[in-house]
Design a protein around this motif. Structure first.
Motif, PDB file in Angstrom:
ATOM      1  N   THR A   1       0.838  -1.198   0.000  1.00 49.56           N
ATOM      2  CA  THR A   1       0.000   0.000   0.000  1.00 49.56           C
ATOM      3  C   THR A   1       0.872   1.247   0.000  1.00 49.56           C
ATOM      4  N   ALA A   2       0.321   2.294  -0.550  1.00 52.97           N
ATOM      5  CA  ALA A   2       0.983   3.603  -0.521  1.00 52.97           C
ATOM      6  C   ALA A   2       0.288   4.442   0.546  1.00 52.97           C
ATOM      7  N   TRP A   3       1.071   5.160   1.331  1.00 51.26           N
ATOM      8  CA  TRP A   3       0.466   5.980   2.388  1.00 51.26           C
ATOM      9  C   TRP A   3       1.098   7.363   2.423  1.00 51.26           C
ATOM     10  N   ASN A   4       0.365   8.276   3.020  1.00 58.92           N
ATOM     11  CA  ASN A   4       0.836   9.630   3.290  1.00 58.92           C
ATOM     12  C   ASN A   4       0.626   9.911   4.770  1.00 58.92           C
ATOM     13  N   GLY A   5       1.561  10.623   5.371  1.00 60.08           N
ATOM     14  CA  GLY A   5       1.434  10.951   6.780  1.00 60.08           C
ATOM     15  C   GLY A   5       1.975  12.336   7.071  1.00 60.08           C
ATOM     16  N   LEU A   6       1.650  12.861   8.221  1.00 53.54           N
ATOM     17  CA  LEU A   6       2.137  14.176   8.626  1.00 53.54           C
ATOM     18  C   LEU A   6       3.170  14.011   9.731  1.00 53.54           C
ATOM     19  N   MET A   7       4.322  14.671   9.559  1.00 50.39           N
ATOM     20  CA  MET A   7       5.386  14.627  10.557  1.00 50.39           C
ATOM     21  C   MET A   7       5.902  16.034  10.831  1.00 50.39           C
ATOM     22  N   ALA A   8       6.441  16.213  12.021  1.00 50.25           N
ATOM     23  CA  ALA A   8       7.050  17.481  12.424  1.00 50.25           C
ATOM     24  C   ALA A   8       8.485  17.198  12.840  1.00 50.25           C
ATOM     25  N   PRO A   9       9.349  18.214  12.845  1.00 49.77           N
ATOM     26  CA  PRO A   9      10.732  17.993  13.276  1.00 49.77           C
ATOM     27  C   PRO A   9      10.789  17.472  14.711  1.00 49.77           C
ATOM     28  N   ALA A  10      11.743  16.593  14.973  1.00 47.12           N
ATOM     29  CA  ALA A  10      11.933  16.085  16.335  1.00 47.12           C
ATOM     30  C   ALA A  10      12.156  17.251  17.285  1.00 47.12           C
ATOM     31  N   GLY A  11      11.541  17.164  18.453  1.00 52.47           N
ATOM     32  CA  GLY A  11      11.661  18.238  19.426  1.00 52.47           C
ATOM     33  C   GLY A  11      10.494  19.210  19.405  1.00 52.47           C
ATOM     34  N   THR A  12       9.576  19.031  18.465  1.00 50.05           N
ATOM     35  CA  THR A  12       8.376  19.880  18.430  1.00 50.05           C
ATOM     36  C   THR A  12       7.598  19.684  19.736  1.00 50.05           C
ATOM     37  N   PRO A  13       7.144  20.756  20.380  1.00 49.53           N
ATOM     38  CA  PRO A  13       6.448  20.626  21.665  1.00 49.53           C
ATOM     39  C   PRO A  13       5.263  19.660  21.599  1.00 49.53           C
ATOM     40  N   PRO A  14       5.125  18.780  22.587  1.00 52.03           N
ATOM     41  CA  PRO A  14       4.015  17.824  22.606  1.00 52.03           C
ATOM     42  C   PRO A  14       2.649  18.494  22.481  1.00 52.03           C
ATOM     43  N   ALA A  15       2.498  19.685  23.065  1.00 49.22           N
ATOM     44  CA  ALA A  15       1.201  20.378  22.976  1.00 49.22           C
ATOM     45  C   ALA A  15       0.873  20.742  21.534  1.00 49.22           C
ATOM     46  N   VAL A  16       1.883  21.102  20.751  1.00 49.84           N
ATOM     47  CA  VAL A  16       1.670  21.425  19.339  1.00 49.84           C
ATOM     48  C   VAL A  16       1.298  20.163  18.563  1.00 49.84           C
ATOM     49  N   VAL A  17       2.005  19.073  18.847  1.00 51.30           N
ATOM     50  CA  VAL A  17       1.722  17.793  18.175  1.00 51.30           C
ATOM     51  C   VAL A  17       0.295  17.345  18.475  1.00 51.30           C
ATOM     52  N   GLN A  18      -0.110  17.482  19.731  1.00 51.67           N
ATOM     53  CA  GLN A  18      -1.465  17.066  20.108  1.00 51.67           C
ATOM     54  C   GLN A  18      -2.526  17.951  19.448  1.00 51.67           C
ATOM     55  N   LYS A  19      -2.231  19.238  19.329  1.00 52.26           N
ATOM     56  CA  LYS A  19      -3.189  20.133  18.677  1.00 52.26           C
ATOM     57  C   LYS A  19      -3.311  19.805  17.191  1.00 52.26           C
ATOM     58  N   LEU A  20      -2.183  19.506  16.564  1.00 52.72           N
ATOM     59  CA  LEU A  20      -2.199  19.074  15.165  1.00 52.72           C
ATOM     60  C   LEU A  20      -2.980  17.772  15.002  1.00 52.72           C
ATOM     61  N   SER A  21      -2.722  16.834  15.898  1.00 55.37           N
ATOM     62  CA  SER A  21      -3.387  15.535  15.840  1.00 55.37           C
ATOM     63  C   SER A  21      -4.905  15.686  15.954  1.00 55.37           C
ATOM     64  N   ALA A  22      -5.344  16.479  16.937  1.00 56.01           N
ATOM     65  CA  ALA A  22      -6.779  16.687  17.142  1.00 56.01           C
ATOM     66  C   ALA A  22      -7.410  17.386  15.940  1.00 56.01           C
ATOM     67  N   SER A  23      -6.693  18.340  15.366  1.00 54.56           N
ATOM     68  CA  SER A  23      -7.209  19.057  14.196  1.00 54.56           C
ATOM     69  C   SER A  23      -7.318  18.125  13.001  1.00 54.56           C
ATOM     70  N   LEU A  24      -6.319  17.252  12.828  1.00 51.43           N
ATOM     71  CA  LEU A  24      -6.357  16.297  11.718  1.00 51.43           C
ATOM     72  C   LEU A  24      -7.483  15.287  11.881  1.00 51.43           C
ATOM     73  N   GLN A  25      -7.728  14.877  13.109  1.00 46.61           N
ATOM     74  CA  GLN A  25      -8.849  13.955  13.345  1.00 46.61           C
ATOM     75  C   GLN A  25     -10.156  14.586  12.884  1.00 46.61           C
ATOM     76  N   GLN A  26     -10.301  15.865  13.158  1.00 47.57           N
ATOM     77  CA  GLN A  26     -11.484  16.606  12.725  1.00 47.57           C
ATOM     78  C   GLN A  26     -11.546  16.698  11.195  1.00 47.57           C
ATOM     79  N   VAL A  27     -10.421  17.024  10.577  1.00 46.65           N
ATOM     80  CA  VAL A  27     -10.374  17.189   9.114  1.00 46.65           C
ATOM     81  C   VAL A  27     -10.629  15.869   8.397  1.00 46.65           C
ATOM     82  N   LEU A  28      -9.936  14.796   8.826  1.00 46.37           N
ATOM     83  CA  LEU A  28     -10.049  13.511   8.141  1.00 46.37           C
ATOM     84  C   LEU A  28     -11.395  12.835   8.391  1.00 46.37           C
TER      85      LEU A  28
END
Length: 327
Positions: A253-280
């Protein structure tokens, strides 16, 4: 004592005011305060770019900030990935990662980044099968016939790909390994020129995304044999899977994913994750992806990390078995 109490009260008031000041608020809680850049390590117009633009629009609406798509193509997706890996880990530069970034870990000898260490996974975005398409006059109309022809013409049949290390490359190498065939790889810079040469007879076949190839199949310019997923695709329900059609246990299978640079604040990652859940989860987004042969596939950051780790291991075995390498 009254003087000390007054001093403490003044200090507390100053600290509260400082923490409340817009310029001194913690970055994670205020994020995003400016446009976010989504780096797509492939040219405009391709399947990954199309996914990125759908996600960027939805994510921008969810975050209340513009998400800018920045195409940084080259070196099998490595130029854009390396750029993001070296970017500030502040949530303002993100990577649209693909299957290739799991494959490249073992395919390329000298990478400037590590897919598992240089990034923090946010979520999977889409997942979907490829489709095996051939030039219309190739005398093979099924997977079984293709295997027989490839063995009869060992080392003569050619398969095009959108570039070294792409899923369109290694999916065919996996097929070679499992079927015991020796089809020869011909890399191109993207799906469009590769498909053009398959249609023109300069290459015999290609494992490609459904988005790129199915319009040509419907127009009679390409012949479709099967899809590479575990189940049939709603976008082409009449096409069997490769496993159904004669090569048991084959799946890619072919997949696409979203990644951020290592060290990105966990709060930012969680906000991105929650927003993506809403979008997808939006029906209109799911329909856009389904029309391209993809399924929206949100995952938690931890699940995404495990998924990517499994993909790195899987494709390392394929690379090892095929002997494929890129300097």
């Amino acid at each position: 004592m009254p003087a000390i109490s007054a001093w403490r009260a003044a200090l507390a008031a100053f600290t509260l005011a400082a923490c409340s000041a817009p310029g001194l608020a913690p970055a994670a809680s205020a994020w995003p305060e400016k446009p976010v850049t989504l780096v797509v390590p492939y040219p405009p117009g391709g399947p990954t770019d199309i996914v990125a633009r759908v996600v960027a629009q939805g994510l921008g609406e969810a975050l209340g900030q513009t998400v800018i798509v920045d195409n940084r193509s080259g070196a099998g997706g490595n130029i854009g990935a390396d750029m993001v890996a070296k970017s500030a880990p502040d949530g303002y530069t993100l990577l649209l990662a693909t299957t290739a970034h799991a494959i490249n870990m073992s395919l390329f000898k000298n990478l400037g980044y590590d897919t598992q260490k240089s990034f923090v996974p946010v979520s999977l975005l889409t997942k979907g099968p490829l489709v095996i398409v051939t030039r219309p006059d190739l005398p093979a109309h099924s997977v079984s016939e293709l295997i027989a022809l490839a063995k009869q013409r060992a080392g003569q049949l050619t398969f095009a790909s959108s570039g070294n290390g792409q899923s369109t490359h290694l999916s065919a190498e996996l097929f070679n390994t499992m079927a015991g065939t020796r089809m020869v790889h011909v890399p191109y810079r993207g799906s469009a020129p590769a498909l053009t040469d398959v249609m023109g007879g300069q290459a015999d076949l290609m494992f490609d995304t459904m988005l790129s190839s199915m319009p040509y199949v419907k127009a009679g310019k390409l012949q479709a044999l099967a899809i590479t997923g575990a189940q049939r695709s709603p976008a082409a329900p009449d096409l069997p899977t490769v496993a159904e059609a004669g090569l048991k246990n084959y799946e890619a299978t072919a997949w696409n994913g979203l990644m951020a640079p290592a060290g990105t604040p966990p709060a930012v990652v969680q906000k991105l994750s929650a927003s993506l859940q809403q979008v997808l989860g939006r029906p209109d987004v799911q329909q856009k992806f389904a029309a391209q042969g993809f399924a929206a596939d949100w995952m938690t950051p931890d699940d995404t990390r495990r998924f990517v780790s499994d993909e790195v291991r899987k494709w390392a075995e394929v690379v090892r078995a095929s002997g494929a390498t890129v300097n």
